[in-house]
Motif scaffolding. Structure first.
Motif, short mmCIF file in Angstrom:
data_model
loop_
_atom_site.label_atom_id
_atom_site.label_comp_id
_atom_site.label_asym_id
_atom_site.label_seq_id
_atom_site.Cartn_x
_atom_site.Cartn_y
_atom_site.Cartn_z
N VAL A 34 2.72 -66.53 65.80
CA VAL A 34 1.93 -67.46 66.62
C VAL A 34 1.92 -68.84 65.97
O VAL A 34 2.09 -69.86 66.63
CB VAL A 34 0.50 -66.94 66.81
CG1 VAL A 34 -0.37 -68.01 67.47
CG2 VAL A 34 0.50 -65.68 67.66
N ALA A 35 1.73 -68.87 64.64
CA ALA A 35 1.68 -70.14 63.92
C ALA A 35 3.03 -70.86 63.99
O ALA A 35 3.09 -72.08 64.22
CB ALA A 35 1.28 -69.90 62.47
N ILE A 36 4.13 -70.12 63.80
CA ILE A 36 5.46 -70.73 63.84
C ILE A 36 5.74 -71.30 65.23
O ILE A 36 6.21 -72.44 65.37
CB ILE A 36 6.53 -69.69 63.46
CG1 ILE A 36 6.41 -69.31 61.98
CG2 ILE A 36 7.94 -70.23 63.75
CD1 ILE A 36 7.26 -68.13 61.57
N ASN A 46 -0.79 -59.33 60.55
CA ASN A 46 -0.50 -60.59 59.85
C ASN A 46 0.81 -61.22 60.33
O ASN A 46 0.89 -62.44 60.52
CB ASN A 46 -0.44 -60.35 58.34
CG ASN A 46 -1.81 -60.05 57.75
OD1 ASN A 46 -2.83 -60.44 58.31
ND2 ASN A 46 -1.84 -59.35 56.63
N TRP A 47 1.86 -60.40 60.52
CA TRP A 47 3.14 -61.00 60.92
C TRP A 47 3.07 -61.57 62.34
O TRP A 47 3.74 -62.55 62.64
CB TRP A 47 4.28 -60.01 60.77
CG TRP A 47 4.27 -58.81 61.68
CD1 TRP A 47 3.84 -57.56 61.36
CD2 TRP A 47 4.73 -58.74 63.04
NE1 TRP A 47 4.00 -56.71 62.43
CE2 TRP A 47 4.54 -57.41 63.48
CE3 TRP A 47 5.27 -59.67 63.91
CZ2 TRP A 47 4.87 -56.98 64.76
CZ3 TRP A 47 5.61 -59.25 65.20
CH2 TRP A 47 5.41 -57.92 65.61
N ALA A 48 2.22 -60.95 63.19
CA ALA A 48 2.06 -61.49 64.53
C ALA A 48 1.35 -62.84 64.48
O ALA A 48 1.69 -63.78 65.21
CB ALA A 48 1.28 -60.51 65.40
N LEU A 78 11.27 -63.87 73.72
CA LEU A 78 11.92 -62.81 72.97
C LEU A 78 10.89 -61.77 72.50
O LEU A 78 11.13 -60.55 72.58
CB LEU A 78 12.64 -63.40 71.75
CG LEU A 78 13.93 -64.17 72.03
CD1 LEU A 78 14.33 -64.97 70.79
CD2 LEU A 78 15.05 -63.22 72.43
N TRP A 79 9.76 -62.26 72.04
CA TRP A 79 8.70 -61.38 71.54
C TRP A 79 8.18 -60.49 72.65
O TRP A 79 7.97 -59.29 72.46
CB TRP A 79 7.60 -62.24 70.93
CG TRP A 79 6.59 -61.49 70.14
CD1 TRP A 79 6.61 -60.16 69.78
CD2 TRP A 79 5.38 -62.01 69.57
NE1 TRP A 79 5.49 -59.83 69.04
CE2 TRP A 79 4.74 -60.95 68.90
CE3 TRP A 79 4.80 -63.28 69.58
CZ2 TRP A 79 3.51 -61.14 68.25
CZ3 TRP A 79 3.59 -63.47 68.93
CH2 TRP A 79 2.96 -62.41 68.28
N ILE A 90 0.28 -62.33 73.57
CA ILE A 90 1.11 -61.25 73.05
C ILE A 90 0.48 -60.64 71.81
O ILE A 90 0.43 -59.41 71.65
CB ILE A 90 2.53 -61.77 72.74
CG1 ILE A 90 3.18 -62.32 74.02
CG2 ILE A 90 3.39 -60.66 72.16
CD1 ILE A 90 4.50 -63.02 73.78
N ARG A 91 -0.04 -61.50 70.93
CA ARG A 91 -0.70 -60.97 69.73
C ARG A 91 -1.95 -60.18 70.11
O ARG A 91 -2.18 -59.08 69.59
CB ARG A 91 -1.09 -62.11 68.79
CG ARG A 91 -1.69 -61.62 67.47
CD ARG A 91 -2.26 -62.74 66.64
NE ARG A 91 -3.40 -63.37 67.30
CZ ARG A 91 -4.15 -64.33 66.76
NH1 ARG A 91 -3.85 -64.78 65.53
NH2 ARG A 91 -5.16 -64.86 67.40
#
Length: 250
Positions: free
Chosen positions: A101-103, A95-97, A143-144, A86-87
């Motif tokens: 991914v990290a979360i 950065n927010w994407a 959701l993303w 997705i990213r």
């Protein structure tokens, strides 16, 4: 009803493996990262759907713990490429994407680790902290994907009107959005199922029906996205032609 849910999940798993083969073959030709990442995700998802449901379909109480943990870890790790897809496809270099991914990755790995070290294995119960954390990890990309698919479709429709995007490509973004919606609904049904397991409530019967419906819808949407029949392509062309036709008096 539960037996039907297990069978439908296994059929969905087989279909996901077919999609995985197609995407991985495509990535070998194009050398593109999105096809590879999505192919790996479906290659991990397919076996989980197949093997996890086999014991329940045949009335077995449980599978060997080592096998169960192996399958669950394959799924948990396999969802990470979905986040990366997705990213890569929609938000490269954002950065927010990267943070999402990290979360998601942390939730998947920590949840799987906690569930596999409790001694009882993966309980699929809301009483299990590991399950709740992992659930967040695999619901997040669904959701993303819903958001990105619909947003990309809206942008593609504008490009289509100026001749910069094919109709079938614009429609595929829409199908990706609906696939995300179907999978999000499946995650909600899975949570309802887990709640029923922890409380012995009658919600498991409702959850099994929801899971069946969402899996059928997911397979149908994915089939149209990757294997659109000629009749569907003609319908898209006719609909696109009517949308792009100049209005009277323009």
């Amino acid at each position: 009803m539960e037996e039907n849910a297990y069978l439908i999940s296994m059929v969905a798993g087989a279909f996901y493996l077919i999609v995985a083969c197609r995407l991985l073959q495509l990535s070998r030709r194009t050398r593109e990262q999105p096809e590879l990442l999505l192919g790996i995700y479906f290659a991990a998802t397919g076996p989980w759907y197949l093997f996890y449901n086999v014991p329940y379909l045949f009335g077995l109480e449980s599978m060997p713990q080592l096998l169960e943990q192996g399958i669950e870890w394959v799924y948990a790790v396999g969802v990470i490429p979905y986040l990366l897809f997705i990213r890569s496809a929609f938000r490269p270099g954002t950065n927010w994407a990267t943070a999402l991914v990290a979360i998601g990755t942390v939730c998947l790995l920590v949840g799987a680790f906690l569930s596999s070290t409790t001694g009882g294995g993966f309980s699929n119960s809301t009483d299990d902290l590991g399950y709740r954390i992992e659930w967040i990890g695999y619901t997040l990309p669904c959701l993303w994907m819903s958001y990105e698919g619909f947003a990309a479709h809206a942008a593609a429709r504008k490009r289509f009107r100026t001749g910069l995007c094919d109709a079938i490509v614009a429609n595929r973004y829409l199908l990706f959005g609906w696939f995300g919606v179907c999978q999000t609904a499946a995650c909600a049904a899975d949570l309802l199922w887990a709640h029923g397991n922890s409380t012995e409530a009658a919600s498991t019967a409702i959850a099994s029906g929801l899971l069946s419906g969402t899996e059928i819808a997911s397979v149908a949407v994915l089939g149209l996205a990757f294997f659109p029949p000629p009749s569907y392509r003609r319908w898209i062309d006719r609909r696109s032609a009517s949308l792009s036709a100049p209005t009277e008096g323009a």
